[in-house]
Design a protein around this motif. Structure first.
Motif, PDB file in Angstrom:
ATOM      1  N   SER A  79       0.689  -1.526   0.025  1.00  0.00           N
ATOM      2  CA  SER A  79      -0.233   0.127  -0.192  1.00  0.00           C
ATOM      3  C   SER A  79       1.068   1.443  -0.027  1.00  0.00           C
ATOM      4  CB  SER A  79      -0.761   0.437   1.211  1.00  0.00           C
ATOM      5  OG  SER A  79      -0.266   0.203   2.762  1.00  0.00           O
ATOM      6  N   GLY A  80       0.470   2.725  -0.882  1.00  0.00           N
ATOM      7  CA  GLY A  80       0.991   3.410  -0.714  1.00  0.00           C
ATOM      8  C   GLY A  80       1.741   3.334  -1.154  1.00  0.00           C
ATOM      9  N   GLY A  81       2.942   4.722  -1.713  1.00  0.00           N
ATOM     10  CA  GLY A  81       3.837   5.026  -2.771  1.00  0.00           C
ATOM     11  C   GLY A  81       4.238   4.810  -3.693  1.00  0.00           C
ATOM     12  N   SER A 115       9.313   4.564  -3.979  1.00  0.00           N
ATOM     13  CA  SER A 115       8.974   3.974  -2.797  1.00  0.00           C
ATOM     14  C   SER A 115       9.734   2.352  -2.307  1.00  0.00           C
ATOM     15  CB  SER A 115       8.267   4.226  -2.034  1.00  0.00           C
ATOM     16  OG  SER A 115       7.608   3.703  -0.917  1.00  0.00           O
ATOM     17  N   MET A 116       8.355   1.706  -3.395  1.00  0.00           N
ATOM     18  CA  MET A 116       8.212   0.209  -3.904  1.00  0.00           C
ATOM     19  C   MET A 116       9.738  -0.638  -4.381  1.00  0.00           C
ATOM     20  SD  MET A 116       5.165  -0.004  -3.208  1.00  0.00           S
ATOM     21  CE  MET A 116       3.792   0.479  -3.506  1.00  0.00           C
ATOM     22  N   MET A 117       9.766   0.417  -5.151  1.00  0.00           N
ATOM     23  CA  MET A 117      11.910  -0.521  -5.463  1.00  0.00           C
ATOM     24  C   MET A 117      12.556  -0.017  -3.744  1.00  0.00           C
ATOM     25  SD  MET A 117      13.110   0.319  -9.238  1.00  0.00           S
ATOM     26  CE  MET A 117      13.143   2.690  -8.636  1.00  0.00           C
ATOM     27  N   GLY A 118      12.130   0.894  -2.945  1.00  0.00           N
ATOM     28  CA  GLY A 118      13.275   0.790  -1.719  1.00  0.00           C
ATOM     29  C   GLY A 118      12.443  -0.066  -0.611  1.00  0.00           C
ATOM     30  N   ARG A 119      11.428  -0.429  -1.063  1.00  0.00           N
ATOM     31  CA  ARG A 119      11.195  -1.191   0.385  1.00  0.00           C
ATOM     32  C   ARG A 119      11.441  -2.678  -0.030  1.00  0.00           C
ATOM     33  NH1 ARG A 119       4.050   0.397   0.168  1.00  0.00           N
ATOM     34  NH2 ARG A 119       5.307   2.031  -0.270  1.00  0.00           N
ATOM     35  N   LEU A 120      11.540  -2.984  -1.198  1.00  0.00           N
ATOM     36  CA  LEU A 120      11.644  -4.125  -2.062  1.00  0.00           C
ATOM     37  C   LEU A 120      13.026  -4.607  -1.828  1.00  0.00           C
ATOM     38  CD1 LEU A 120      10.511  -6.971  -3.784  1.00  0.00           C
ATOM     39  CD2 LEU A 120      11.867  -5.732  -6.066  1.00  0.00           C
TER      40      LEU A 120
END
Length: 205
Positions: free
Chosen positions: A144-146, A150-155
Motif C-alpha cells: 500500500s501507498g507510495g 518507494s516500492m523499489m526501496g521497500r523491495l
C-alpha cells in the motif's frame, strides 16, 4: 558516487517512515523417573534405587544475537540502502534469526539509524529458510501507498534483510500467502525468486 560495502543506492523519491518487538522463544520441559521394579525374590539390598529427576529443554534457549537489517539513510543529497546491525533475542536457528530481524526492521525499535520505506502497518506472516531459498510472507499493507521509488526501496529492504545470513540466497516473496508478482499501482514486476544480483540489475540501484 562509489558504493560502500553492504550499501545500495536508492532514488531520492522514497518517502516512508518506519515505526518493539522482541522475539523470545519459549520452551517446554519433559520429566521422567526410572523406578526399580520389584523382583520375584526378596531384594537383598537395603533400599531400591530411584533415578534422579532430570529436566530436559525441548527447544534451544534464547540469547542475544547480532543480525543485520537494511534501512534507508539520508546523506543530505540522496538516500542509500545500507546494513544496520542490531541485537535481537532468538535462538541460533536461521528461521528464528530472520524472524527477529524482520520484526526489528518493521518496528525500528532501539537505537537504529535511518528510516524504512516499508509501511509501518506491515506484518511478517511467516519466514522460513529452505534448501531452495528464503520464503517471506508479508501482510497486504506491504503493497500500500507510495510510488515506484518507494516500492523499489521497500523491495530492496526485504531482499537484503532476507539474505543477511546468506547474501547469495534466492528469496521468494508472497503477500497473504500469494506470490508477489506486481508491486504498487504502477505495476512494478517482481521476479520470483529474486536475489540481490537480480534486484541490482532489474531495478538499477
Amino acid at each position: 558516487m562509489q558504493n560502500q560495502p553492504n550499501t545500495r543506492r536508492v532514488p531520492v523519491g522514497i518517502v516512508a517512515l518506519g515505526a518493539t518487538v522482541a522475539i523470545a522463544a519459549g520452551g517446554a520441559t519433559a520429566w521422567w523417573v526410572f523406578k526399580s521394579q520389584p523382583s520375584a525374590t526378596p531384594d537383598p539390598s537395603p533400599t531400591a534405587t530411584v533415578a534422579p529427576q532430570t529436566e530436559t529443554p525441548a527447544t534451544l534457549p534464547t540469547e542475544a544475537q547480532k543480525v543485520e537489517i537494511y534501512l534507508l539513510e539520508d546523506t543530505g543529497t540522496e538516500f542509500k540502502l545500507e546494513s544496520t546491525p542490531v541485537s535481537v533475542e532468538a535462538s541460533a536457528e536461521p528461521d528464528a534469526l530472520l524472524r527477529a530481524a524482520f520484526e526489528r526492521l518493521f518496528s525500528q525499535s532501539g537505537e537504529v539509524r535511518g528510516f524504512s520505506a516499508i509501511p509501518p502497518e506491515t506484518k511478517l506472516l511467516d519466514v522460513s529458510v529452505k534448501e531452495n531459498g528464503v520464503f517471506v510472507d508479508l501482510s497486504a499493507e506491504f503493497t500500500s501507498g507510495g510510488g515506484s521509488s518507494s516500492m523499489m526501496g521497500r523491495l530492496g529492504q526485504i531482499v537484503y534483510t532476507a539474505t543477511s545470513l546468506n547474501p547469495n540466497a534466492p528469496v521468494w516473496i508472497s503477500v497473504g500467502g500469494e506470490p508477489l508478482e506486481l508491486l504498487g499501482g504502477e505495476g512494478l514486476e517482481v521476479p520470483q525468486p529474486i536475489t540481490r544480483e537480480i534486484f541490482d540489475r532489474e531495478f538499477s540501484l
